[in-house]
Write a protein that holds these residues in place. Structure first.
Motif, PDB file in Angstrom:
ATOM      1  N   GLY A  19       1.054  -1.015   0.029  1.00 25.27           N
ATOM      2  CA  GLY A  19      -0.021   0.343  -0.300  1.00 25.27           C
ATOM      3  C   GLY A  19       0.833   1.125  -0.076  1.00 25.27           C
ATOM      4  N   VAL A  20       1.750   0.860   0.383  1.00 16.38           N
ATOM      5  CA  VAL A  20       2.705   2.365   0.812  1.00 16.38           C
ATOM      6  C   VAL A  20       3.504   2.625  -0.557  1.00 16.38           C
ATOM      7  CG1 VAL A  20       5.481   3.086   1.209  1.00 16.38           C
ATOM      8  CG2 VAL A  20       3.672   2.451   3.091  1.00 16.38           C
ATOM      9  N   VAL A  21       4.101   1.241  -1.274  1.00 16.62           N
ATOM     10  CA  VAL A  21       4.541   2.287  -3.158  1.00 16.62           C
ATOM     11  C   VAL A  21       2.689   2.342  -3.314  1.00 16.62           C
ATOM     12  CG1 VAL A  21       5.001   1.137  -5.175  1.00 16.62           C
ATOM     13  CG2 VAL A  21       6.241   0.477  -2.569  1.00 16.62           C
ATOM     14  N   ASP A  71      10.959   2.467 -15.627  1.00 11.80           N
ATOM     15  CA  ASP A  71      11.257   3.068 -14.916  1.00 11.80           C
ATOM     16  C   ASP A  71      11.978   2.896 -12.984  1.00 11.80           C
ATOM     17  OD1 ASP A  71      12.182   4.777 -16.848  1.00 11.80           O
ATOM     18  OD2 ASP A  71      10.045   5.915 -16.803  1.00 11.80           O
ATOM     19  N   LEU A  72      10.829   2.285 -12.601  1.00 12.05           N
ATOM     20  CA  LEU A  72      10.999   1.843 -11.448  1.00 12.05           C
ATOM     21  C   LEU A  72      10.271   0.514 -10.827  1.00 12.05           C
ATOM     22  CD1 LEU A  72      12.004   2.856  -8.426  1.00 12.05           C
ATOM     23  CD2 LEU A  72      10.163   3.486  -8.024  1.00 12.05           C
ATOM     24  N   VAL A  73      11.024  -0.309 -10.683  1.00 13.41           N
ATOM     25  CA  VAL A  73      10.664  -1.396  -9.891  1.00 13.41           C
ATOM     26  C   VAL A  73      11.133  -1.838  -8.733  1.00 13.41           C
ATOM     27  CG1 VAL A  73      10.744  -4.047 -10.307  1.00 13.41           C
ATOM     28  CG2 VAL A  73      11.404  -2.763 -12.438  1.00 13.41           C
ATOM     29  N   ALA A  74       9.459  -1.344  -7.655  1.00 13.27           N
ATOM     30  CA  ALA A  74       9.316  -1.480  -6.895  1.00 13.27           C
ATOM     31  C   ALA A  74       9.065  -3.278  -6.030  1.00 13.27           C
ATOM     32  CB  ALA A  74       8.182  -0.972  -6.091  1.00 13.27           C
ATOM     33  N   SER A 104      12.820  -1.955  -2.898  1.00  9.67           N
ATOM     34  CA  SER A 104      12.674  -3.024  -1.818  1.00  9.67           C
ATOM     35  C   SER A 104      12.221  -2.366  -0.861  1.00  9.67           C
ATOM     36  CB  SER A 104      13.453  -3.741  -1.497  1.00  9.67           C
ATOM     37  OG  SER A 104      14.131  -3.891  -1.027  1.00  9.67           O
ATOM     38  N   VAL A 105      10.871  -3.266  -0.437  1.00  8.55           N
ATOM     39  CA  VAL A 105      10.668  -1.992   1.211  1.00  8.55           C
ATOM     40  C   VAL A 105      10.285  -3.679   1.725  1.00  8.55           C
ATOM     41  CG1 VAL A 105       8.163  -1.318   1.867  1.00  8.55           C
ATOM     42  CG2 VAL A 105       8.834  -0.926  -0.141  1.00  8.55           C
ATOM     43  N   GLY A 163       9.096   2.286   4.157  1.00  5.73           N
ATOM     44  CA  GLY A 163       9.687   2.509   3.172  1.00  5.73           C
ATOM     45  C   GLY A 163       8.534   3.847   2.736  1.00  5.73           C
ATOM     46  N   ILE A 164       7.473   4.379   3.322  1.00  4.41           N
ATOM     47  CA  ILE A 164       7.429   5.882   3.238  1.00  4.41           C
ATOM     48  C   ILE A 164       8.131   6.373   2.987  1.00  4.41           C
ATOM     49  CG2 ILE A 164       5.789   7.762   4.248  1.00  4.41           C
ATOM     50  CD1 ILE A 164       3.983   6.062   5.798  1.00  4.41           C
TER      51      ILE A 164
END
Length: 326
Positions: A19-21, A71-74, A104-105, A163-164
């Motif tokens: 959810g943060v992402v 561009d970004l992989v979370a 990564s989180v 993560g936030i």
């Protein structure tokens, strides 16, 4: 420029970290001056539900091919296991080799490690997992005391609320402090926290109770140039100084003085990026009074002088976003 964000989800995904992402990158905040992102939730088998471990399921809309131009992989936190899906690991490695930034989180760092991306890299995770990360990936340099580690193309965060901090840091790195602050305001969190995991601070999302300090914090942000003291702030909230100080730390994770100094620095960053105001003038409107005091606090928080920061990130004249800092 960061435009396309792909989130990789697997069975056992953690809902908060996911959810943060979503909150930072998946919600349209263009009305607040934040760029819109092409946001994709990706799984090995799109359209098939994944267990979240909390009595709910998540159905990814996209397959792993959606990582190819991201561009970004979370990679949010997920249940730690001995083996991870080979296709997912291959897709992560390919995305990194192609030039995507990897984020990564919490325990998501285990997927990056299993994909071979942590060799020789400094990284972090939740303090509970630090020893396990070090054992499984001996080539990684784990730092268990920080909220996040930015290695340029690989960014790793500590547990849960960190993560936030990490996502807001990436927004700040790519688009400047104004965009990060705009998102933080909407999320009702601090734009930038101090310290690391050693503090064991509570999540920076305050409970919305009747005695919340949020109205006071908003007022302080609108009056950064005023001379705020604990007695004057306690009087404004109609509680004792001792009660006010205790509530302030509980809700923000820091003292009134440190919170105010950080917010003043963040405002100074925004003015340095977006205006050509002189350092003395910025010091006054931010509440520092003198340029010398601004330089002192700015260097403590940001790590460079205001002048050096302006040279690197100012876009007042060009109207263009600052350099990404990669």
């Amino acid at each position: 420029m960061l435009r396309t964000v792909s989130v990789v989800v697997i069975d056992g995904i953690a809902p908060f970290e996911f959810g943060v992402v979503c909150e930072v990158f998946g919600i349209d905040r263009t009305e607040d001056g934040v760029p819109a992102f092409d946001f994709r939730v990706c799984g090995e088998r799109p359209g098939e539900p994944l267990a979240m471990g909390v009595g709910a399921q998540l159905i990814p809309e996209y397959g792993l091919e959606a990582l190819r131009d991201a561009d970004l992989v979370a990679v949010p936190a997920a249940r730690i296991r001995d083996e991870y899906p080979p296709e997912v690991l291959r897709a992560l490695a390919d995305a990194h080799e192609r030039g995507a930034t990897m984020l990564s989180v919490c325990s998501g760092v285990f997927l990056l490690g299993a994909a071979g991306l942590l060799e020789g890299r400094r990284c972090t995770s939740h303090w509970r997992y630090a020893a396990q990360v070090a054992e499984r990936f001996p080539g990684a340099r784990i730092d268990p005391d920080v909220l996040f580690v930015d290695e340029g193309d690989i960014i790793t965060s500590a547990g849960t609320a960190a993560g936030i901090d990490t996502c807001l840091h990436l927004i700040r790195r790519e688009f400047g402090s104004a965009a990060a602050t705009a998102i933080a305001r909407r999320m009702v969190v601090a734009p930038q926290r101090e310290g690391g995991q050693r503090q064991f601070v509570a999540a920076p999302v305050p409970e919305q109770t009747a005695d919340s300090l949020q109205p006071l914090l908003a007022w302080m942000l609108d009056h950064l140039d005023a001379d705020h003291t604990v007695p004057s702030l306690a009087e404004r909230t109609r509680v004792s100084e001792r009660t006010f100080a205790r509530r302030f730390v509980a809700e923000t994770g820091t003292t009134p003085h440190r919170w105010l100094s950080t917010q003043r620095v963040l405002h100074a960053r925004s003015l340095l990026e977006q205006t050509d105001l002189g350092i003395e003038h910025i010091a006054r409107v931010c509440g520092f009074g003198t340029a010398a005091l601004l330089r002192h606090h700015f260097r403590q928080v940001v790590g460079v002088t205001p002048a050096d920061y302006r040279r690197a990130f100012s876009h007042a004249e060009s109207g263009q976003p600052s350099a990404s800092g990669r």
